[in-house]
Design an enzyme around this catalytic site. Sequence first.
Site, PDB file in Angstrom:
ATOM      1  N   GLU A   1      15.880  -1.679   6.720  1.00  0.00           N
ATOM      2  CA  GLU A   1      16.482  -2.712   6.145  1.00  0.00           C
ATOM      3  C   GLU A   1      18.026  -2.616   5.664  1.00  0.00           C
ATOM      4  O   GLU A   1      18.292  -2.482   4.467  1.00  0.00           O
ATOM      5  CB  GLU A   1      15.588  -3.384   4.928  1.00  0.00           C
TER       6      GLU A   1
ATOM      7  N   TRP B   1       5.583  -0.055   9.640  1.00  0.00           N
ATOM      8  CA  TRP B   1       5.279  -1.036   8.621  1.00  0.00           C
ATOM      9  C   TRP B   1       5.541  -2.311   9.026  1.00  0.00           C
ATOM     10  O   TRP B   1       4.650  -3.154   8.251  1.00  0.00           O
ATOM     11  CB  TRP B   1       6.280  -0.804   7.390  1.00  0.00           C
TER      12      TRP B   1
ATOM     13  N   TYR C   1      -0.221  -3.413   2.644  1.00  0.00           N
ATOM     14  CA  TYR C   1       0.809  -3.518   1.459  1.00  0.00           C
ATOM     15  C   TYR C   1       0.074  -4.119   0.368  1.00  0.00           C
ATOM     16  O   TYR C   1      -0.183  -5.278   0.100  1.00  0.00           O
ATOM     17  CB  TYR C   1       1.915  -4.512   1.667  1.00  0.00           C
TER      18      TYR C   1
ATOM     19  N   ASP D   1       0.808  -4.647  -2.629  1.00  0.00           N
ATOM     20  CA  ASP D   1       1.811  -5.419  -3.645  1.00  0.00           C
ATOM     21  C   ASP D   1       1.365  -6.741  -3.198  1.00  0.00           C
ATOM     22  O   ASP D   1       1.390  -7.934  -4.096  1.00  0.00           O
ATOM     23  CB  ASP D   1       3.038  -5.304  -3.538  1.00  0.00           C
TER      24      ASP D   1
ATOM     25  N   TRP E   1       4.973  -1.432  -3.258  1.00  0.00           N
ATOM     26  CA  TRP E   1       6.191  -1.653  -3.838  1.00  0.00           C
ATOM     27  C   TRP E   1       6.133  -2.570  -5.357  1.00  0.00           C
ATOM     28  O   TRP E   1       5.107  -3.268  -5.363  1.00  0.00           O
ATOM     29  CB  TRP E   1       6.845  -2.540  -2.923  1.00  0.00           C
ATOM     30  N   THR E   2       6.875  -1.978  -5.982  1.00  0.00           N
ATOM     31  CA  THR E   2       6.698  -2.373  -7.671  1.00  0.00           C
ATOM     32  C   THR E   2       7.510  -3.380  -8.162  1.00  0.00           C
ATOM     33  O   THR E   2       7.665  -3.430  -9.247  1.00  0.00           O
ATOM     34  CB  THR E   2       6.658  -1.002  -8.444  1.00  0.00           C
TER      35      THR E   2
END
EC number: 3.2.1.52
Length: 584
Positions: free
Chosen positions: A318, A424, A449, A451, A499-500
């Site tokens: 990204e 991913w 994932y 999250d 991922w938080t």
Amino acid sequence: MSVTSAELVPAPRRTTAGDGHHELGDTTALTAGPGTEGVARWLRSTVGAATGLALPERPGDSPGIVLSVDPALAPEAYRLTVDPHTVRIEGGSAAGVFWGAQTLRQLLGPDAFRRAPVDRGRKWTVPEVVIEDAPRFSWRGLMLDVSRHFMPKDGVLRYLDLLAAHKLNVFHFHLTDDQGWRIEIKRHPKLTEQGAWRARTKFGHRASPLWDERPHGGYYTQDDIREIVAYAAERHIRVVPEIDVPGHSQSAIAAYPELGNTDVVDTTSLTVWDNWGVTPNVLAPTDHTLRFYEGVFEEILDLFPADVSPFVHIGGDECPKDQWRQSPAAQARIAELGLKDEDELQSWFIRHFDTWLAERGRRLIGWDEILEGGSRAEGRAPVESDEEEGAQRPLDEEFRQGTRAPGGETTELGLAPGAAVSSWRGYEGGITAARAGHDVVMCPEQHVYLDHRQAPGDDEPMPIGWVRTLEDVYRFEPVPPQLTAEEARHVLGTQANVWTEVMDSQARVDYQVFPRLAAFAEVAWSTLPAPAERDFPAFQRRMTAHYGRLDALGVDYRPSTGPRPWQRRPGVLGRPIEGAPPNV
């Protein structure tokens, strides 16, 4: 009360149950053969603490618990034999013995997962059984993002214990991102003095109008990191550090503005990012930036020794190219290197560190974007001076132009042969890499994932992404059928990612991770049928016992009936995505 071998998670390969049981008591000895001393220490500190049993050492092959290495077994394989007189754990290495000890702990029942005895008068029994077991994959991982929301050191150590309890052996440590730099680098102190702290935090998804106006941050000192790595190694877990480049780097640019594209952006005005998503502020492709990050990675290599952390993750995902398109300096670098465009410039940046790490005996791993840009961008940057980090040896013109890496060839993708890919964005990147001879870790966001939300209901706290239930995770298959048997050998294994952005506490991380991590652990460890043929009802029955283990460990998991009242976050916008790609 002990449990039966039919209640183990993950499921072992082969189990032969007997009729009797073995009782542990005050006279039970623990005999550790050569190479298993660390496993013995772990058993005394965990099972010993939970049961109140001293488990003294006795020489020789005394009755009780006996640990030994059997080189005839695969390194992580184990054989657990319980008869009325002895509990014997044999492993192909200390790691195999350790995984067998984890199985023994499960057989003792949920109270064996507590930190102190709840009933000192109870009898501890293990069912008579022979279990022969080995993992399907060598890479069974969890990635934890501590940049978006910092997790203090004690929480990280707790998660290493949770990984070990599920026979997971890789901890991918996402240490840097736009929202915070979390590791002390002594030669660049402002990375943590300034880059580890943000003034406020978006509450919910970036579309949410809510803000948490409290400053947020934190970082791990180098001694903290050494402790984490050593703690993981004692549990036979490899730690893979991630330092994200060239995108996801605003926290570093906020601390050292010269790292950014100063000819198109006033980088002195940038702060550690307080929002979510993808920021346009990326690293400048300059010699100074490369020398700066070489210094960072030199300290990383010292903190994460090669024998326990052979891989270093460099992110690579990204990375918006708008600033490079506008930057005269970036365009001049593209022309100097004879590259076609900004995609090849990013590829050149990644391959610089691929070569740099390979020269030092390490293996680069990055997100599947590292495959973009083509092989023309291989190699690393020329060295014009030794300005900050000590003298660098001169490079010939062929290598200067990025057409050859020193000390070896590159693959058709322009990467060093040892470079690996974290796939991913689905399976495609992993398929491409495996077909080119690169090792792959499968972690497609559509499947693992964590999250992403666990149910479609409005009471899910800050819902993100697709609905991925416990059953969805249990039916995930890491090896895509498009690969031949030879190509599939490059699939090192699989990894769940956490991922938080919307996980502002340990309890929220627990909620998202569990119980789905138990299903993922079985996918990573056990040899299962094809996804459609997997016996999910049988797994649910085994989870009945496993919920008791999670309760004893204090895990704030999501119940199968839905979130508890205090786990909900009504009115906070998330990012639900309607529909989902089909499973492979």
